[in-house]
Write an enzyme that holds these catalytic residues in place. Structure first.
Site, PDB file in Angstrom:
ATOM      1  N   LYS A 281      -3.583  -2.905  15.971  1.00 38.27           N
ATOM      2  CA  LYS A 281      -4.300  -1.838  15.255  1.00 38.27           C
ATOM      3  C   LYS A 281      -5.288  -1.137  16.210  1.00 38.27           C
ATOM      4  O   LYS A 281      -5.405   0.085  16.205  1.00 38.27           O
ATOM      5  CB  LYS A 281      -5.019  -2.393  14.025  1.00 38.27           C
TER       6      LYS A 281
ATOM      7  N   ASN B 218      10.093  -6.380   4.792  1.00 36.72           N
ATOM      8  CA  ASN B 218       9.077  -7.075   4.002  1.00 36.72           C
ATOM      9  C   ASN B 218       8.816  -6.304   2.710  1.00 36.72           C
ATOM     10  O   ASN B 218       7.679  -6.140   2.278  1.00 36.72           O
ATOM     11  CB  ASN B 218       7.785  -7.223   4.833  1.00 36.72           C
TER      12      ASN B 218
ATOM     13  N   ILE C 138       0.849  -1.204   0.000  1.00 35.74           N
ATOM     14  CA  ILE C 138       0.000   0.000   0.000  1.00 35.74           C
ATOM     15  C   ILE C 138       0.882   1.250   0.000  1.00 35.74           C
ATOM     16  O   ILE C 138       0.578   2.243  -0.666  1.00 35.74           O
ATOM     17  CB  ILE C 138      -0.964  -0.008   1.207  1.00 35.74           C
TER      18      ILE C 138
ATOM     19  N   TYR D 266      -2.117  -9.091  15.747  1.00 32.17           N
ATOM     20  CA  TYR D 266      -2.041  -8.044  14.720  1.00 32.17           C
ATOM     21  C   TYR D 266      -3.236  -7.088  14.874  1.00 32.17           C
ATOM     22  O   TYR D 266      -3.076  -5.865  14.901  1.00 32.17           O
ATOM     23  CB  TYR D 266      -2.037  -8.688  13.327  1.00 32.17           C
TER      24      TYR D 266
ATOM     25  N   ASN E 150     -10.491  -4.889   2.362  1.00 30.67           N
ATOM     26  CA  ASN E 150      -9.538  -5.875   1.810  1.00 30.67           C
ATOM     27  C   ASN E 150      -8.819  -5.324   0.576  1.00 30.67           C
ATOM     28  O   ASN E 150      -9.375  -5.374  -0.531  1.00 30.67           O
ATOM     29  CB  ASN E 150     -10.277  -7.167   1.467  1.00 30.67           C
TER      30      ASN E 150
ATOM     31  N   SER F 225      -7.101  -0.812  10.065  1.00 26.48           N
ATOM     32  CA  SER F 225      -7.659  -1.955   9.335  1.00 26.48           C
ATOM     33  C   SER F 225      -9.073  -2.239   9.821  1.00 26.48           C
ATOM     34  O   SER F 225      -9.402  -2.006  10.997  1.00 26.48           O
ATOM     35  CB  SER F 225      -6.769  -3.167   9.609  1.00 26.48           C
TER      36      SER F 225
HETATM   37  C1  UD1 Z   1      -7.166 -10.805   6.553  1.00 28.93           C
HETATM   38  C2  UD1 Z   1      -6.986 -10.676   8.033  1.00 28.93           C
HETATM   39  C3  UD1 Z   1      -7.150  -9.236   8.434  1.00 28.93           C
HETATM   40  C4  UD1 Z   1      -6.169  -8.356   7.662  1.00 28.93           C
HETATM   41  C5  UD1 Z   1      -6.366  -8.578   6.165  1.00 28.93           C
HETATM   42  C6  UD1 Z   1      -5.279  -7.861   5.408  1.00 28.93           C
HETATM   43  C7  UD1 Z   1      -7.640 -12.829   9.045  1.00 28.93           C
HETATM   44  C8  UD1 Z   1      -8.669 -13.553   9.863  1.00 28.93           C
HETATM   45  N1  UD1 Z   1      -7.926 -11.537   8.744  1.00 28.93           N
HETATM   46  O1  UD1 Z   1      -8.515 -10.463   6.236  1.00 28.93           O
HETATM   47  O2  UD1 Z   1      -6.921  -9.103   9.812  1.00 28.93           O
HETATM   48  O3  UD1 Z   1      -6.380  -7.007   7.968  1.00 28.93           O
HETATM   49  O4  UD1 Z   1      -6.268  -9.967   5.852  1.00 28.93           O
HETATM   50  O5  UD1 Z   1      -5.516  -7.916   4.043  1.00 28.93           O
HETATM   51  O6  UD1 Z   1      -6.621 -13.385   8.675  1.00 28.93           O
HETATM   52  N2  UD1 Z   1      -9.893 -17.287   1.597  1.00 28.93           N
HETATM   53  C9  UD1 Z   1     -10.012 -18.509   0.991  1.00 28.93           C
HETATM   54  N3  UD1 Z   1      -8.873 -19.155   0.604  1.00 28.93           N
HETATM   55  C10 UD1 Z   1      -7.618 -18.619   0.787  1.00 28.93           C
HETATM   56  C11 UD1 Z   1      -7.511 -17.349   1.409  1.00 28.93           C
HETATM   57  C12 UD1 Z   1      -8.663 -16.712   1.810  1.00 28.93           C
HETATM   58  O7  UD1 Z   1     -11.119 -19.035   0.817  1.00 28.93           O
HETATM   59  O8  UD1 Z   1      -6.627 -19.260   0.413  1.00 28.93           O
HETATM   60  C13 UD1 Z   1     -11.121 -16.564   2.006  1.00 28.93           C
HETATM   61  C14 UD1 Z   1     -11.194 -16.273   3.485  1.00 28.93           C
HETATM   62  O9  UD1 Z   1     -11.862 -17.293   4.168  1.00 28.93           O
HETATM   63  C15 UD1 Z   1     -11.993 -14.971   3.489  1.00 28.93           C
HETATM   64  C16 UD1 Z   1     -11.647 -14.290   2.159  1.00 28.93           C
HETATM   65  O10 UD1 Z   1     -11.097 -15.330   1.344  1.00 28.93           O
HETATM   66  O11 UD1 Z   1     -13.353 -15.250   3.474  1.00 28.93           O
HETATM   67  C17 UD1 Z   1     -10.654 -13.182   2.309  1.00 28.93           C
HETATM   68  O12 UD1 Z   1      -9.523 -13.661   3.047  1.00 28.93           O
HETATM   69  P1  UD1 Z   1      -8.177 -12.802   3.226  1.00 28.93           P
HETATM   70  O13 UD1 Z   1      -7.733 -12.294   1.914  1.00 28.93           O
HETATM   71  O14 UD1 Z   1      -7.232 -13.643   4.015  1.00 28.93           O
HETATM   72  O15 UD1 Z   1      -8.663 -11.550   4.047  1.00 28.93           O
HETATM   73  P2  UD1 Z   1      -9.413 -11.459   5.476  1.00 28.93           P
HETATM   74  O16 UD1 Z   1      -9.422 -12.753   6.162  1.00 28.93           O
HETATM   75  O17 UD1 Z   1     -10.722 -10.792   5.236  1.00 28.93           O
END
Ligand code: UD1
Length: 342
Positions: free
Chosen positions: A157, A38, A15, A153, A182, A128
């Site tokens: 925040k 990173n 970002i 984490y 997101n 966040s």
């Molecule tokens: C995650 C973090 C959040 C952080 C954000 C940063 C968690 C619980 N939350 O948000 O604290 O601020 O990233 O971008 O880790 N999914 C799949 N398969 C995958 C990966 C994700 O199905 O391989 C789904 C997840 O279940 C979720 C959605 O995709 O429903 C988005 O996931 P992700 O991109 O990891 O974001 P968050 O979990 O919303």
């Protein structure tokens, strides 16, 4: 009249780098601070390739307060600081909470001390949607009550926001905390984007790496949620739109247009998409097929999260303009540029 100088901590990250580009294009002078823990130095050249301007760069870890102090001594008249530099891997933060509390909170405290001492009174903080925990109301408003953070984490925040709010109440510092939903996508030049370390945790980089053949299969974490197609819903926001919200925040603070000393804004599109909708859009707009299968739920995932973004529209004059097609095509274009380079 000299351009206003903005210090961007973590300015070579995902970002951060997009924000540096938007700031430069808006006429700001940018100074980047980054410890490269990173991020990669070549992003500096990429920023210059996009904007034609090389930002000044300090390789510096913010836990070294003396060095941070030196930077403030050297750089006079910092009009605003945008603070991105932080650890952000949710899973790692659960396993190594002290690492997260130590790094993310001390960096912020050191920064606030320097800002106070040198009279740099404007701060934009990278917060966040994770501060809301698993929320009770949808869409999520800035006034929605915080639930317990689901990771260290997330706690950093929540605590970061509190530290800033209390500091603003007591000192001449003014701040805006942007609560990102997101962030996805990449700059349309294909020159900057997300560079996840190791196996990605987040959905979009996992999708692009699966499409590129780096990962065998994408797992969809649960299709038995109480949502229309059973998969979780999130408010995905294009990183370039997100970057522009930081420019608007600097404008607001520097021109003293803020109505409160400490303000918070949700930064999303206001529209939620399910995991399956993202997969389907990625396949359709990029004309390819993803190898995916449905697996068990991921612990800690909220069923649905999307923002009420009306406050940012009203006060920051900001609204997302890029939609799902831009998000999935720019993410894929960036992944292809990366894959070609190796
Ligand atoms: C995650 C973090 C959040 C952080 C954000 C940063 C968690 C619980 N939350 O948000 O604290 O601020 O990233 O971008 O880790 N999914 C799949 N398969 C995958 C990966 C994700 O199905 O391989 C789904 C997840 O279940 C979720 C959605 O995709 O429903 C988005 O996931 P992700 O991109 O990891 O974001 P968050 O979990 O919303």
């Amino acid at each position: 009249m000299f351009p206003h100088k903005i210090l961007v901590t973590g300015g070579l990250g995902f970002i951060g780098s997009h924000t540096v580009v938007e700031l430069q294009q808006a006429g700001y002078e940018v100074i980047i601070l980054d410890d490269l823990s990173n991020s990669q130095l070549f992003i500096l050249d990429r920023i210059k390739a996009i904007t034609g301007i090389a930002p000044k760069f300090y390789q510096l870890n913010m836990l070294e307060e003396d060095k941070l102090h030196q930077l403030f001594l050297q750089e006079e008249n910092i009009a605003a600081v945008i603070h991105f530099a932080a650890h952000k891997a949710v899973g790692e933060s659960v396993a190594e909470p002290i690492k997260y509390f130590h790094n993310n909170l001390y960096a912020l405290i050191n920064l606030l001390r320097c800002m106070e001492q040198f009279g740099a009174n404007n701060l934009v903080f990278s917060s966040s949607a994770t501060v809301y925990g698993d929320p009770d109301e949808l869409p999520i408003r800035e006034t929605t009550v915080f639930k317990k953070a689901m990771s260290a984490y997330g706690s950093t925040k929540q605590m970061g926001e509190e530290i800033i709010e209390k500091t603003c109440a007591a000192k001449p510092i003014n701040a805006i905390a942007l609560r990102y939903f997101n962030p996805v996508g990449a700059h349309n030049s294909g020159l900057i984007g997300e560079l996840p370390l190791g196996i990605p945790n987040n959905l979009m980089p996992y999708i692009t790496q699966t499409a590129a053949g780096i990962r065998k299969q994408l797992l969809v974490y649960g299709n038995d949620y109480d949502t229309p197609d059973g998969t979780c819903i999130r408010d995905y926001i294009h990183v370039v739109d997100l970057a522009k919200a930081h420019v608007k925040s600097c404008d607001r603070l520097i021109s003293k247009n803020n109505s409160e000393k400490y303000e918070t804004y949700n930064i999303g599109t206001g529209k939620g998409y399910s995991v399956m909708e993202i997969i389907n859009a990625f396949e359709a707009f990029n004309h390819l097929q993803l190898n995916y299968s449905i697996s068990a739920r991921r612990p800690g995932d909220a069923k649905a999260m999307y923002a009420d973004v009306s406050k940012a529209g009203k006060h920051l004059g900001w609204k997302a303009s890029l939609g799902l097609q831009d998000m999935v095509t720019s993410a894929w274009y960036w992944q292809q540029q990366l894959s070609n380079a190796h």
